[in-house]
Motif scaffolding. Structure first.
Motif, PDB file in Angstrom:
ATOM      1  N   SER A 171       0.866  -1.520   0.041  1.00 57.61           N
ATOM      2  CA  SER A 171      -0.228  -0.004  -0.090  1.00 57.61           C
ATOM      3  C   SER A 171       0.653   1.180   0.036  1.00 57.61           C
ATOM      4  O   SER A 171       0.280   2.162  -0.513  1.00 57.61           O
ATOM      5  CB  SER A 171      -1.102   0.006   1.077  1.00 57.61           C
TER       6      SER A 171
ATOM      7  N   VAL B  82       1.574   2.400  -3.739  1.00 58.67           N
ATOM      8  CA  VAL B  82       0.513   2.510  -4.785  1.00 58.67           C
ATOM      9  C   VAL B  82       0.554   4.146  -5.502  1.00 58.67           C
ATOM     10  O   VAL B  82       1.287   4.795  -5.099  1.00 58.67           O
ATOM     11  CB  VAL B  82      -1.003   2.650  -3.684  1.00 58.67           C
TER      12      VAL B  82
ATOM     13  N   ASN C 234      -6.156   4.602  -8.381  1.00 59.30           N
ATOM     14  CA  ASN C 234      -4.872   3.810  -7.802  1.00 59.30           C
ATOM     15  C   ASN C 234      -4.786   2.683  -8.742  1.00 59.30           C
ATOM     16  O   ASN C 234      -5.463   1.932  -9.287  1.00 59.30           O
ATOM     17  CB  ASN C 234      -5.520   3.337  -6.543  1.00 59.30           C
TER      18      ASN C 234
ATOM     19  N   GLY D 233      -1.922  -0.535  -8.230  1.00 58.37           N
ATOM     20  CA  GLY D 233      -0.702  -1.306  -7.864  1.00 58.37           C
ATOM     21  C   GLY D 233       0.576  -1.247  -8.700  1.00 58.37           C
ATOM     22  O   GLY D 233       0.566  -1.709  -9.713  1.00 58.37           O
TER      23      GLY D 233
END
Ligand code: ATP
Ligand code: MG
Length: 629
Positions: free
Chosen positions: A513, A516, A523, A525
């Motif tokens: 997180s 990110v 968002n 990953g």
């Protein structure tokens, strides 16, 4: 995170040959999972019943958020389950450890020999004044004595803190101090790529201003043997030879600490994770047997070092409690050539092989011809841990190493969890890019910042909703940090990773997180973009970071290592941008691409994006003690 986000999932899956299930411990994942849901405590009690206890538990679980106790008032010793019971069950002459040196030299140790050496060394530690609860720091190369030292500590109830032998003196110093270690067990040197690397000189530096250390035990491997300073230094083999060979296992409470182990330090300073005797033993035994499908007849090779949780759980405690044979080696994967590991699999008939994506990507880069030189038919199960296994790397592992017949277990877990949490049970359909489903016994979910589950296909935060036996009990000396894990999102355990679920409940890890990327309000990953890049034929390894951008929030910069035979060019940059665009869409395309020879990694082989980011932005990268040189 600003909002939840959509993730592009492809529905590709592989079904292993039905014969895999014929002999697997878990016959059907759904049945096993539903049985657990019907009686969660019964599930864990049944597993605990397979192990030996000096006294059984009063209650399976006591949970007062965020503190758990498992198998309360039960008494055991993990070494009893790893050694004595095999000895008493007629397996004294079974091979416990096969060790291969950097120069190819072999050493074979039976369970009987291991048992004797552990008891001798345990008595040696006692003679140095070590008592139950004392911390012992083990800083050694990957030799059998490293495992003997760990088990000897566990035998007498001393708390081991294994520090990876590749660390420098500063990292060692801070770990010795943090754990207040009374003894340091080390060796004169490690051998890597034919070269001697002094360890003892690093220990000498590390113990300056560490007045907690009373004695240093030194394994002298080199000739002529190095001089020891008799006031505080003791020879490893001398105490082995001198000491009585009987040492009854200390009766340990289920909740007594077993060890402290520091996390990899990928996202920040390493945390000293504390695990306990009973729950950790049950968790590692369970997942070794039922997830890795380990049998006594297996030769298990986990390529980690015992200095990491993977080594603790799946070199030492799990496989030995099952009674399998373990292979360990001081050899590096590409010395003297990139075929060395495959030659060892052939030579020692390795059946279960467990490694990390960084190693798989390194082998992909070298080309298929290396593994093809060897007969790898002995392999039965392949595992991966540490970072997301990109679909491209999955396919390669499955096809080139497993010849399309071995199940691939992408296991998601952490130092904090002690054992596998999410993976694909042997015989179940495998989906490249997805770790799989929660291990029976674990309730995992993907949620938003308020703890509400997000629908399939939507990215969110990975949490564990209920305690499990091998969960960490605290962060050593920093219980506040421990409580944070259980209070960030609702009452759940927050892993710090991003994930997405599909319609079948399979979970894909999207990255940390912390890493990110927020591009134009979306968002993304880091693992998504990296996997898209790695799926291009020219790319061996990729790392992406977000750079602040006044318009987009983050703009993506990608660092790329090319496969052997490919050349960096502007044309290739354009190709890569197009490739990502086709795979993930326009939002995820890198604005900048840099070709590099190497990426900053932790000593356990994980990409340190925070270092790339700090370098890029001219900022302080924070604690670098874990950075590989
Ligand atoms: P630190 O906590 O100090 O930053 P770290 O998280 O790398 O370091 P570890 O406990 O060794 O320390 O690693 C656990 C992390 O590794 C997980 O949180 C996850 O990010 C990553 N990881 C482990 N296995 C997998 C996997 N199969 N797929 C994706 N990520 C994984
Ligand atoms: Mg972590």
């Amino acid at each position: 995170m600003s909002e939840n986000f959509d993730v592009k999932l492809d529905g590709k899956s592989y079904l292993p040959d039905p014969s895999v299930k014929e002999s697997s411990w878990i016959q059907d994942y759904e049945t096993a999972y539903n049985d657990f849901l019907k009686d969660p405590e019964g599930h864990w009690a049944n597993i605990a019943e397979e192990l030996d206890w000096f006294r059984k538990w009063d209650r399976v679980k006591e949970w007062e958020h965020p503190y758990a106790k498992w198998f309360t008032n039960a008494k055991t010793n993990i070494t009893y389950n790893c050694l004595d019971r095999h000895i008493f069950n007629g397996k004294r002459n079974k091979v416990a450890i096969i060790w291969v040196g950097d120069d190819g030299k072999e050493e074979v140790i039976t369970y009987r020999q291991l048992y004797r050496e552990v008891m001798r060394f345990a008595n040696g530690l006692k003679s140095l004044g070590v008592v139950k609860g004392d911390r012992v720091c083990i800083y050694m190369p990957l030799v059998p004595e490293q495992i003997i030292a760990m088990l000897a500590c566990a035998r007498i109830g001393a708390v081991h803190s294994v520090v990876f032998g590749g660390f420098g003196s500063n990292a060692l110093h801070s770990r010795i101090k943090d754990a207040q270690a009374k003894i340091v067990v080390t060796a004169d040197a490690a051998i890597r790529r034919g070269k001697r690397l002094d360890l003892k000189t690093l220990v000498d530096k590390a113990v300056v201003n560490a007045s907690c250390v009373e004695k240093i035990v030194v394994l002298r491997r080199m000739s002529p043997p190095m001089e020891l300073f008799s006031e505080i230094e003791v020879d490893f083999n001398e105490i082995l030879d001198k000491e009585d060979k009987e040492c009854e296992p200390e009766v340990m409470d289920s909740e007594d600490p077993l060890f402290i182990l520091y996390t990899s330090g990928t996202t920040g300073p390493a945390k000293g994770i504390v695990h306990t005797c009973g729950g950790y033993m049950v968790g590692t035994y369970y997942t070794s047997k039922y997830m890795l499908d380990l049998k006594e007849s297996d030769v298990m090779w986990c390529t980690a070092d015992p200095g990491w949780i993977t080594g603790h759980s799946y070199i030492v405690y799990g496989p030995l409690s099952v009674g399998a044979t373990i292979l360990i080696t001081e050899a590096t994967p590409d010395y003297p050539n990139p075929g060395i590991w495959w030659s060892m699999i052939e030579e020692f008939d390795v059946t279960v092989f467990y490694t990390a994506p960084t190693a798989i990507r390194m082998f992909m880069r070298q080309g298929e011809e290396w593994p093809q030189k060897y007969n790898l038919d002995c392999l039965r199960i392949l595992g991966s841990v540490g970072e997301p296994l990109n679909p491209e790397a999955f396919e390669w592992y499955y096809r080139v190493i497993g010849k399309g017949k071995c199940p691939i277990l992408d296991t998601w877990w952490q130092t904090e969890t002690g054992m596998h949490m999410i993976t694909t049970a042997v015989g179940e359909p495998m989906k490249p890019g997805f770790a799989g489903r929660p291990v029976p016994g674990i309730i995992a979910d993907v949620v938003d910042e308020n703890g509400q589950p997000v629908p399939p296909g939507t990215g969110g935060l990975l949490v564990i909703k209920e305690p499990w036996p091998s969960m960490m009990r605290t962060v050593y000396g920093n219980d506040e940090r421990y409580r944070q894990y259980w209070s960030t999102i609702g009452n759940y355990y927050t892993a710090g990773d991003l994930a997405v679920k599909d319609e079948d409940g399979y979970i894909m890890i999207l990255g940390r997180s912390d890493d990110v990327l927020i591009v134009a309000g979306h968002n993304i990953g880091s693992a998504e973009v990296e996997s898209a890049l790695v799926s291009h034929e020219a790319v061996a390894e990729a790392a992406v970071i977000g750079k602040p951008d006044p318009l987009k929030g983050d703009s993506i910069k990608a660092f790329i290592i090319l496969r052997v035979g490919y050349k960096a060019s502007d044309k290739l940059k354009l190709d890569l941008v197009y490739h990502v665009r086709m795979n993930l869409g326009p939002i995820a395309i890198p604005s900048e691409i840099e070709f590099v020879e190497s990426l900053p990694k932790t000593r356990s082989g994980k990409i340190m994006r925070r270092v790339l980011k700090a370098r890029e932005l001219g900022k302080d990268p924070g604690d670098l003690s874990t950075l590989e040189e």
